[in-house]
Design a protein around this motif. Structure first.
Motif, PDB file in Angstrom:
ATOM      1  N   ILE A 235      14.155  -3.448  -0.879  1.00 53.09           N
ATOM      2  CA  ILE A 235      14.177  -4.136  -2.164  1.00 53.09           C
ATOM      3  C   ILE A 235      14.887  -3.269  -3.201  1.00 53.09           C
ATOM      4  O   ILE A 235      14.985  -2.042  -3.062  1.00 53.09           O
ATOM      5  CB  ILE A 235      12.753  -4.479  -2.650  1.00 53.09           C
TER       6      ILE A 235
ATOM      7  N   TYR B  60       4.940 -12.651   2.911  1.00 58.46           N
ATOM      8  CA  TYR B  60       6.074 -12.218   2.094  1.00 58.46           C
ATOM      9  C   TYR B  60       6.156 -13.105   0.860  1.00 58.46           C
ATOM     10  O   TYR B  60       6.066 -14.328   0.962  1.00 58.46           O
ATOM     11  CB  TYR B  60       7.380 -12.338   2.881  1.00 58.46           C
TER      12      TYR B  60
ATOM     13  N   LYS C 220       7.415  -2.672  -1.234  1.00 56.46           N
ATOM     14  CA  LYS C 220       7.075  -4.095  -1.166  1.00 56.46           C
ATOM     15  C   LYS C 220       5.781  -4.265  -0.379  1.00 56.46           C
ATOM     16  O   LYS C 220       5.522  -3.532   0.584  1.00 56.46           O
ATOM     17  CB  LYS C 220       8.208  -4.890  -0.521  1.00 56.46           C
TER      18      LYS C 220
ATOM     19  N   THR D 266       7.995  -9.346  -5.346  1.00 59.05           N
ATOM     20  CA  THR D 266       6.748  -8.626  -5.637  1.00 59.05           C
ATOM     21  C   THR D 266       6.810  -7.204  -5.103  1.00 59.05           C
ATOM     22  O   THR D 266       7.521  -6.911  -4.131  1.00 59.05           O
ATOM     23  CB  THR D 266       5.543  -9.353  -5.042  1.00 59.05           C
ATOM     24  N   LEU D 267       6.038  -6.328  -5.739  1.00 57.96           N
ATOM     25  CA  LEU D 267       6.045  -4.928  -5.330  1.00 57.96           C
ATOM     26  C   LEU D 267       4.687  -4.290  -5.582  1.00 57.96           C
ATOM     27  O   LEU D 267       3.830  -4.835  -6.297  1.00 57.96           O
ATOM     28  CB  LEU D 267       7.153  -4.164  -6.053  1.00 57.96           C
TER      29      LEU D 267
ATOM     30  N   THR E  91       3.352  -5.620   2.356  1.00 57.60           N
ATOM     31  CA  THR E  91       3.594  -6.150   3.705  1.00 57.60           C
ATOM     32  C   THR E  91       2.312  -6.590   4.398  1.00 57.60           C
ATOM     33  O   THR E  91       2.375  -7.166   5.484  1.00 57.60           O
ATOM     34  CB  THR E  91       4.279  -5.081   4.580  1.00 57.60           C
TER      35      THR E  91
ATOM     36  N   THR F 290      -0.441  -6.704  -6.663  1.00 57.07           N
ATOM     37  CA  THR F 290       1.000  -6.976  -6.557  1.00 57.07           C
ATOM     38  C   THR F 290       1.582  -7.293  -7.925  1.00 57.07           C
ATOM     39  O   THR F 290       0.947  -7.938  -8.760  1.00 57.07           O
ATOM     40  CB  THR F 290       1.273  -8.143  -5.594  1.00 57.07           C
TER      41      THR F 290
ATOM     42  N   GLY G  40      12.757  -5.580  -7.075  1.00 56.54           N
ATOM     43  CA  GLY G  40      11.804  -6.210  -6.175  1.00 56.54           C
ATOM     44  C   GLY G  40      12.442  -7.168  -5.188  1.00 56.54           C
ATOM     45  O   GLY G  40      11.785  -7.608  -4.234  1.00 56.54           O
ATOM     46  N   TYR G  41      13.713  -7.497  -5.390  1.00 53.74           N
ATOM     47  CA  TYR G  41      14.408  -8.444  -4.518  1.00 53.74           C
ATOM     48  C   TYR G  41      15.448  -7.705  -3.681  1.00 53.74           C
ATOM     49  O   TYR G  41      15.985  -6.673  -4.102  1.00 53.74           O
ATOM     50  CB  TYR G  41      15.112  -9.517  -5.345  1.00 53.74           C
TER      51      TYR G  41
ATOM     52  N   ARG H 291       5.434  -7.658 -10.543  1.00 54.44           N
ATOM     53  CA  ARG H 291       6.875  -7.874 -10.694  1.00 54.44           C
ATOM     54  C   ARG H 291       7.357  -7.020 -11.861  1.00 54.44           C
ATOM     55  O   ARG H 291       6.626  -6.856 -12.845  1.00 54.44           O
ATOM     56  CB  ARG H 291       7.201  -9.343 -10.969  1.00 54.44           C
TER      57      ARG H 291
END
Length: 703
Positions: free
Chosen positions: A573, A661, A651, A665-666, A653, A697, A542-543, A699
């Motif tokens: 991500i 943002y 991700k 999170t995804l 948007t 959303t 996710g990052y 993680r």
């Protein structure tokens, strides 16, 4: 002599805050005269103050004078260019003088103290805060932290709501099941703001109680801060936890009940016709009286249905024996019985909720203090009938309500509050209350006022602090100053200096009422970039990659914050790895749909649900299988027949409010276009929500 709160170091730090034309003191003194000079806060003055604080005696430029003619808890503080003189009558007066001095030092903008003369004393003897520990338990250290901030703002009564339907929190050695069974419930209400309510099915409360030793420790600590504790054992209603522990205390001994989960009022009450119940209550209250030295004990008495008494032989026999008009008078009889016992054995007086006024026998010798929560008209009724009272009108003085309207709330705030968007209790609302406005000549019967924090949907100390602050400051001034001396605009101006104080003291607080410092777009971008770096987990699912973070850091260093932030947010991500095991955690922080931290698990026969409190069980673990670059399936570790997917991971948007943002999170999207979503009943389903911060959303955290 009383202990001076917080720490000497904080007092002497001389934080630089925004300039004020008047001292930013809360509560504001009764009388203050500015004399136009300045006293430097140099190392010599700091040393003198430090010695005075620790020894409570004269030291160099700090002089103390005892004057018994001053009002109870009153003080004088004189600051001249030569030094500081504190005059006090009681230990609390000395404590409050130091608190005022502390605030003056902390709000100094130029390392000086203004020369002034203050004459100060409170209008009410009872200035309080109530904490409910039945629904959510707070450790003794957490309680001490809340006591610290109370004392800092000159509040002096801590109302400790120790028992209720949802949990028993005080050790009674003769009745060990109270804390073994009565402290634990099957689940908890976690989202009080919308229906259907979200009841987390996680067992709660094992070990969540105070030993008698714990209570004595907190009592001693509170006394060092000038605070008296009013313990509450809510009876004869709100006793489901006790009846669950000992069914013979209820009106149907053969019926086994569970510790209550739901909010509201239960018809399961104590059988006050049974002498065993009276013995039980005297045993409990005897321990309470021995632990808590203050003269008052709160017996509750609110929301007690009489349905079961109407058909119970023992209750009906009690009515007959005592010559009562009906079962409605059993509460009055019980308060008289227990009040007489506590007065004769322990010299204690009682506090009760205002429902007791309805069927009170005016021939009773016991005259409890009436805590009026259903509105100001009950303070008038209590005073008219000659009862002392404490004004705690719901809505005005209830901290479990939402602090601001939905359109003014930051959706990423720590806590949403309870009851929904129509029930809002602002700082201004609390401040503008006049506790005696409807007492019509009986104002002398009002001991004071307090705010109450019920914790049905408050799940940790951080949230409790958020609900308290800064609303507690408004109550502090309302309790200290008479209505004619209060001014909202003046208070609001002074309040602006207290966000940094609360932050320096280590408290979580709502930021709605603090004006932000104006910043340029570049400054805002730099702040956002710093947060992204702080919260970043490079290469975690996710990052973005570690390279993206390095580039962001370089851009921030070279004054390219705006372009650097925009570039960073566009980075790909990191995807989950084939064969790894993950927990799927909600990232929803949206107002009234705040499930952040909840874990997705497979509930047998019922599909996907949320554990609001992670349980670390196999049902919360998901084995990942990669289908292609961005598409995966997740198979439950406990039940392989439960599979999430195939889902495409991306991700979010689509912005929500001011957020476009959120790191880490995804979204998880099926082939039919629907996204994995949570809802307020604790279910995990498929829907259309894909906004940042919303219930779609997530993680992924590797296990």
């Amino acid at each position: 002599m009383k202990k001076i709160l917080i720490s000497i170091c904080l007092l002497l730090c001389g934080m630089t805050l925004q300039a004020q034309q008047q001292p930013a003191l809360i509560p504001y003194p009764q009388e203050i005269k500015m004399t136009g000079g300045k006293l430097p806060i140099d190392k010599h003055l700091k040393k003198d103050i430090s010695i005075a604080l620790s020894a409570q005696g004269n030291s160099g430029n700090v002089r103390m004078v005892n004057d018994k003619t001053l009002p109870e808890e009153g003080y004088r503080l004189n600051i001249t260019t030569e030094g500081i003189t504190i005059t006090y009558g009681t230990p609390n007066g000395l404590l409050y003088a130091f608190n005022t001095l502390q605030q003056l030092v902390q709000t100094s903008t130029d390392k000086t103290l203004p020369t002034l003369e203050i004459y100060d004393y409170p209008q009410f003897e009872h200035r309080g805060f109530m904490l409910d520990v039945s629904r959510h338990f707070f450790s003794k250290e957490e309680v001490k932290k809340l006591l610290d901030i109370m004392a800092y703002y000159k509040l002096n009564r801590f109302h400790w709501h120790l028992t209720d339907d949802q949990g028993w929190r005080i050790e009674i050695p003769e009745y060990p099941k109270l804390t073994k069974i009565g402290a634990v419930r099957d689940s908890s209400l976690t989202n009080k703001g919308s229906k259907p309510f979200f009841y987390d099915d996680t067992p709660y409360g094992e070990g969540c109680y105070y030993t008698l030793k714990d209570l004595k420790e907190v009592v001693k600590y509170a006394q060092s801060l000038g605070i008296e504790i009013i313990p509450e054992i809510d009876l004869p209603g709100h006793m489901v936890a006790a009846v669950a522990s000992y069914p013979e205390l209820g009106c149907n001994p053969d019926r086994q009940v569970k510790v209550r989960v739901h909010q509201g009022v239960s018809k399961e009450v104590l059988n006050v016709g049974d002498d065993r119940v009276i013995d039980f209550l005297k045993c409990v209250l005897g321990h309470v009286a021995e632990v808590f030295p203050y003269k008052y004990i709160h017996l509750g008495g609110d929301e007690c249905p009489t349905d079961e008494w109407k058909t119970n032989p023992l209750a009906l026999n009690r009515v007959k024996e005592q010559g009562l008009k009906g079962v409605e008078e059993l509460q009055s009889w019980l308060v008289e019985e227990l009040g007489t016992y506590l007065k004769e054995e322990y010299n204690k007086d009682l506090v009760v909720w205002d429902e007791l006024l309805a069927h009170w026998n005016d021939d009773n010798k016991i005259r409890p203090v009436i805590m009026c929560w259903r509105g100001l008209k009950y303070t008038n009724e209590a005073g008219r009938r000659g009862f002392k009272c404490i004004s705690v009108p719901n809505y005005h003085n209830y901290l479990d309500l939402i602090q601001v309207e939905a359109d003014k709330a930051d959706i990423n705030e720590v806590y949403q509050g309870g009851y929904g968007p129509k029930d809002v209790n602002t700082v201004e609302h609390i401040y503008n209350l006049n506790p005696v406005s409807q007492m019509q000549g009986n104002e002398q019967h009002c001991l004071g006022t307090q705010v109450n924090l019920w914790t049905e949907s408050c799940k940790n100390n951080e949230q409790a602090e958020y609900q308290m602050l800064p609303r507690l400051l408004a109550l502090a001034e309302t309790a200290w100053l008479p209505a004619k001396k209060k001014n909202w605009n003046n208070f609001y101006t002074r309040l602006q200096s207290h966000d940094e104080i609360l932050g320096a003291l280590g408290y979580t607080y709502a930021k709605h009422y603090f004006e932000p410092t104006p910043k340029t777009d570049a400054e805002k971008a730099l702040d956002e970039g710093i947060i992204l770096q702080r919260d970043g987990k490079p290469n975690a699912v996710g990052y973005p990659s570690i390279k993206a973070y390095q580039t962001l850091s370089e851009d921030l260093t070279h004054n390219k914050a705006i372009s650097g932030i925009n570039t960073f947010k566009k980075q790909d991500i990191t995807m989950p790895k084939n064969g790894n095991t993950y927990t799927i955690i909600s990232a929803s922080t949206y107002y009234l749909a705040k499930y952040a931290g909840s874990t997705v698990y497979a509930k047998p026969g019922e599909g996907l649900h949320l554990h609001y409190t992670p349980q670390n069980t196999k049902s919360e673990l998901w084995h990942c299988k990669k289908i292609n670059k961005n598409t995966f399936t997740f198979t439950n570790a406990e039940d392989p027949n439960v599979v999430i997917g195939p889902v495409t991971i991306s991700k979010p948007t689509e912005p929500a409010a001011q957020y476009d943002y959120v790191s880490g999170t995804l979204l998880m999207q099926r082939d039919d276009g629907l996204f994995l979503n949570a809802n307020s009943s604790g279910c995990v389903t498929w829907g259309t929500e894909q906004k940042v911060c919303f219930p779609g959303t997530w993680r992924l955290v590797e296990k």
